[in-house]
Design a protein around this motif. Structure first.
Motif, PDB file in Angstrom:
ATOM      1  N   GLU A  48       0.838  -1.199   0.000  1.00 36.13           N
ATOM      2  CA  GLU A  48       0.000   0.000   0.000  1.00 36.13           C
ATOM      3  C   GLU A  48       0.875   1.252   0.000  1.00 36.13           C
ATOM      4  N   PHE A  49       1.928   1.241   0.797  1.00 36.57           N
ATOM      5  CA  PHE A  49       2.875   2.355   0.853  1.00 36.57           C
ATOM      6  C   PHE A  49       3.477   2.615  -0.531  1.00 36.57           C
ATOM      7  N   LEU A  50       3.905   1.547  -1.189  1.00 37.11           N
ATOM      8  CA  LEU A  50       4.477   1.677  -2.528  1.00 37.11           C
ATOM      9  C   LEU A  50       3.429   2.129  -3.533  1.00 37.11           C
ATOM     10  N   GLY A  51       2.272   1.503  -3.491  1.00 37.21           N
ATOM     11  CA  GLY A  51       1.221   1.814  -4.445  1.00 37.21           C
ATOM     12  C   GLY A  51       0.758   3.256  -4.364  1.00 37.21           C
ATOM     13  N   SER A  76      -2.285  20.481  -8.298  1.00 33.42           N
ATOM     14  CA  SER A  76      -2.378  19.871  -6.970  1.00 33.42           C
ATOM     15  C   SER A  76      -3.829  19.625  -6.582  1.00 33.42           C
ATOM     16  N   ARG A  77      -4.709  20.570  -6.919  1.00 36.33           N
ATOM     17  CA  ARG A  77      -6.139  20.401  -6.607  1.00 36.33           C
ATOM     18  C   ARG A  77      -6.707  19.209  -7.357  1.00 36.33           C
ATOM     19  N   ARG A  78      -6.393  19.108  -8.630  1.00 33.65           N
ATOM     20  CA  ARG A  78      -6.889  17.997  -9.424  1.00 33.65           C
ATOM     21  C   ARG A  78      -6.313  16.673  -8.920  1.00 33.65           C
ATOM     22  N   LEU A  79      -5.033  16.694  -8.559  1.00 30.72           N
ATOM     23  CA  LEU A  79      -4.393  15.477  -8.052  1.00 30.72           C
ATOM     24  C   LEU A  79      -5.106  14.972  -6.803  1.00 30.72           C
ATOM     25  N   ALA A  80      -5.440  15.891  -5.918  1.00 26.89           N
ATOM     26  CA  ALA A  80      -6.116  15.502  -4.679  1.00 26.89           C
ATOM     27  C   ALA A  80      -7.457  14.839  -4.953  1.00 26.89           C
ATOM     28  N   ASN A  81      -8.129  15.242  -6.033  1.00 28.94           N
ATOM     29  CA  ASN A  81      -9.412  14.635  -6.386  1.00 28.94           C
ATOM     30  C   ASN A  81      -9.262  13.248  -6.995  1.00 28.94           C
ATOM     31  N   LEU A  82      -8.068  12.937  -7.453  1.00 35.83           N
ATOM     32  CA  LEU A  82      -7.839  11.670  -8.154  1.00 35.83           C
ATOM     33  C   LEU A  82      -7.262  10.572  -7.273  1.00 35.83           C
ATOM     34  N   VAL A  83      -6.536  10.940  -6.232  1.00 41.17           N
ATOM     35  CA  VAL A  83      -5.779   9.926  -5.493  1.00 41.17           C
ATOM     36  C   VAL A  83      -6.264   9.724  -4.063  1.00 41.17           C
ATOM     37  N   ASN A  84      -7.419  10.269  -3.703  1.00 43.83           N
ATOM     38  CA  ASN A  84      -7.923  10.069  -2.353  1.00 43.83           C
ATOM     39  C   ASN A  84      -8.528   8.672  -2.195  1.00 43.83           C
ATOM     40  N   TYR A  85      -8.810   8.306  -0.956  1.00 42.61           N
ATOM     41  CA  TYR A  85      -9.261   6.936  -0.714  1.00 42.61           C
ATOM     42  C   TYR A  85     -10.639   6.658  -1.308  1.00 42.61           C
ATOM     43  N   GLN A  86     -11.472   7.712  -1.430  1.00 43.85           N
ATOM     44  CA  GLN A  86     -12.782   7.483  -2.046  1.00 43.85           C
ATOM     45  C   GLN A  86     -12.635   7.109  -3.521  1.00 43.85           C
ATOM     46  N   ALA A  87     -11.727   7.803  -4.220  1.00 44.42           N
ATOM     47  CA  ALA A  87     -11.493   7.482  -5.634  1.00 44.42           C
ATOM     48  C   ALA A  87     -10.958   6.062  -5.774  1.00 44.42           C
ATOM     49  N   CYS A  88     -10.039   5.684  -4.888  1.00 45.30           N
ATOM     50  CA  CYS A  88      -9.490   4.325  -4.920  1.00 45.30           C
ATOM     51  C   CYS A  88     -10.565   3.291  -4.593  1.00 45.30           C
ATOM     52  N   ALA A  89     -11.439   3.615  -3.641  1.00 46.67           N
ATOM     53  CA  ALA A  89     -12.509   2.685  -3.276  1.00 46.67           C
ATOM     54  C   ALA A  89     -13.481   2.486  -4.429  1.00 46.67           C
ATOM     55  N   THR A  90     -13.745   3.552  -5.182  1.00 47.93           N
ATOM     56  CA  THR A  90     -14.628   3.439  -6.345  1.00 47.93           C
ATOM     57  C   THR A  90     -14.046   2.469  -7.362  1.00 47.93           C
ATOM     58  N   VAL A  91     -12.761   2.600  -7.623  1.00 43.22           N
ATOM     59  CA  VAL A  91     -12.095   1.679  -8.558  1.00 43.22           C
ATOM     60  C   VAL A  91     -12.117   0.261  -7.996  1.00 43.22           C
ATOM     61  N   ASP A  94     -15.319  -1.250  -8.719  1.00 39.59           N
ATOM     62  CA  ASP A  94     -15.469  -1.518 -10.154  1.00 39.59           C
ATOM     63  C   ASP A  94     -14.804  -2.831 -10.566  1.00 39.59           C
ATOM     64  N   ILE A  95     -13.701  -3.170  -9.918  1.00 41.64           N
ATOM     65  CA  ILE A  95     -12.953  -4.372 -10.314  1.00 41.64           C
ATOM     66  C   ILE A  95     -13.259  -5.584  -9.432  1.00 41.64           C
ATOM     67  N   GLY A  96     -14.178  -5.429  -8.476  1.00 40.61           N
ATOM     68  CA  GLY A  96     -14.533  -6.549  -7.609  1.00 40.61           C
ATOM     69  C   GLY A  96     -13.461  -6.913  -6.611  1.00 40.61           C
ATOM     70  N   LEU A  97     -12.705  -5.921  -6.149  1.00 41.96           N
ATOM     71  CA  LEU A  97     -11.586  -6.187  -5.244  1.00 41.96           C
ATOM     72  C   LEU A  97     -12.049  -6.694  -3.882  1.00 41.96           C
ATOM     73  N   GLY A  98     -13.174  -6.186  -3.396  1.00 40.86           N
ATOM     74  CA  GLY A  98     -13.645  -6.584  -2.069  1.00 40.86           C
ATOM     75  C   GLY A  98     -13.856  -8.077  -1.933  1.00 40.86           C
ATOM     76  N   GLU A  99     -14.437  -8.695  -2.965  1.00 44.43           N
ATOM     77  CA  GLU A  99     -14.714 -10.129  -2.918  1.00 44.43           C
ATOM     78  C   GLU A  99     -13.429 -10.958  -2.902  1.00 44.43           C
ATOM     79  N   THR A 117     -12.395   2.811   3.365  1.00 43.70           N
ATOM     80  CA  THR A 117     -11.003   2.876   3.815  1.00 43.70           C
ATOM     81  C   THR A 117     -10.253   1.597   3.455  1.00 43.70           C
ATOM     82  N   VAL A 118     -10.843   0.454   3.751  1.00 44.14           N
ATOM     83  CA  VAL A 118     -10.200  -0.824   3.442  1.00 44.14           C
ATOM     84  C   VAL A 118     -10.037  -0.997   1.937  1.00 44.14           C
ATOM     85  N   LEU A 119     -11.091  -0.709   1.192  1.00 41.71           N
ATOM     86  CA  LEU A 119     -11.022  -0.863  -0.260  1.00 41.71           C
ATOM     87  C   LEU A 119     -10.017   0.105  -0.878  1.00 41.71           C
ATOM     88  N   GLY A 120      -9.978   1.335  -0.369  1.00 37.90           N
ATOM     89  CA  GLY A 120      -9.016   2.301  -0.891  1.00 37.90           C
ATOM     90  C   GLY A 120      -7.589   1.869  -0.644  1.00 37.90           C
TER      91      GLY A 120
END
Length: 232
Positions: A48-51, A76-91, A94-99, A117-120
């Motif tokens: 996670e640290f690396l990713g 920087s503003r746009r970056l913050a909208n792209l790399v937050n945990y909510q954006a990661c959780a959405t992805v 989408d890919i079925g990571l939770g299962e 948080t866990v999914l992100g």
């Protein structure tokens, strides 16, 4: 094949990468809760640290490429909208990571498998694992595919539906109406993911993914507008 093994196989199919290092993939999908108790288990926190660092670099690279004139503050503003945990959780959803995650029984019981948080965190770990297993290009391919909709929404045209905006933009240039086509449908019936490609005569096609055909068409239209400086 048990249920989780099937979810892992489906995850690899969805992201388009077969891991050569199976232990690495397993570690990327193992939550720290599994290590609670006497048994020492390697979980995904280091990945996670690396990713997180890889994700920030990928997003910054793409933002710089899309807008050569943007100032550092806007980037920087746009970056913050792209790399937050909510954006990661959405992805991740989408890919079925939770299962595919490996969680302790107690973590599963309290709903960790669907926690933002866990999914992100797990999504960042998966990006780290892709980087280790397949190099920067594997991580980039994943990022460009599954963050396409997030990029399209950064500067979404206001007011009209993006498909209408794209239609008017094409007509303003004397071009035929845009055409849309489904190029892929993935996932189970209860949670499908559609990839749609939009074509405008004289321009390279743009593709985007959504949870419905309509959502994917809108995302593809936005991507086309933003790339070719359609009306804002």
């Amino acid at each position: 094949m048990n249920r989780r093994a099937a979810a892992v196989a489906q995850l690899e199919a969805r992201i388009g990468h077969q891991f050569s290092d199976r232990d690495l993939l397993e570690r990327a999908l193992t939550h720290a809760s599994v290590g609670e108790g006497a048994t020492k288990v390697r979980h995904y926190e280091r990945l996670e640290f690396l990713g997180d660092r890889v994700l920030n670099l990928l997003a910054a690279e793409r933002l710089m490429g899309l807008d050569a004139e943007a100032r550092e503050g806007e980037l920087s503003r746009r970056l913050a909208n792209l790399v937050n945990y909510q954006a990661c959780a959405t992805v991740a959803r989408d890919i079925g990571l939770g299962e595919a995650l490996r969680l302790s029984a107690s973590a599963t019981k309290i709903g960790a498998r669907d926690s933002d948080t866990v999914l992100g965190d797990a999504c960042e770990a998966l990006i780290g694992a892709l980087y280790v297993d397949g190099g920067f290009e594997a991580a980039r391919a994943f990022f460009l595919r599954f963050w396409a909709e997030a990029f399209a929404g950064l500067n979404a045209p206001r007011g009209k539906d993006p498909k209408t905006q794209l239609q008017e933009w094409a007509q303003g240039q004397g071009l035929p109406l845009p055409t849309y086509g489904v190029v892929a449908r993935e996932g189970p019936d209860h949670a499908p993911a559609f990839t749609v490609e939009v074509r405008v005569q004289g321009y390279d096609p743009e593709a985007a993914q959504g949870r419905s055909k309509q959502e994917a068409e809108k995302a593809a239209a936005l991507a086309m507008l933003l790339k070719h400086e359609g009306p804002q």
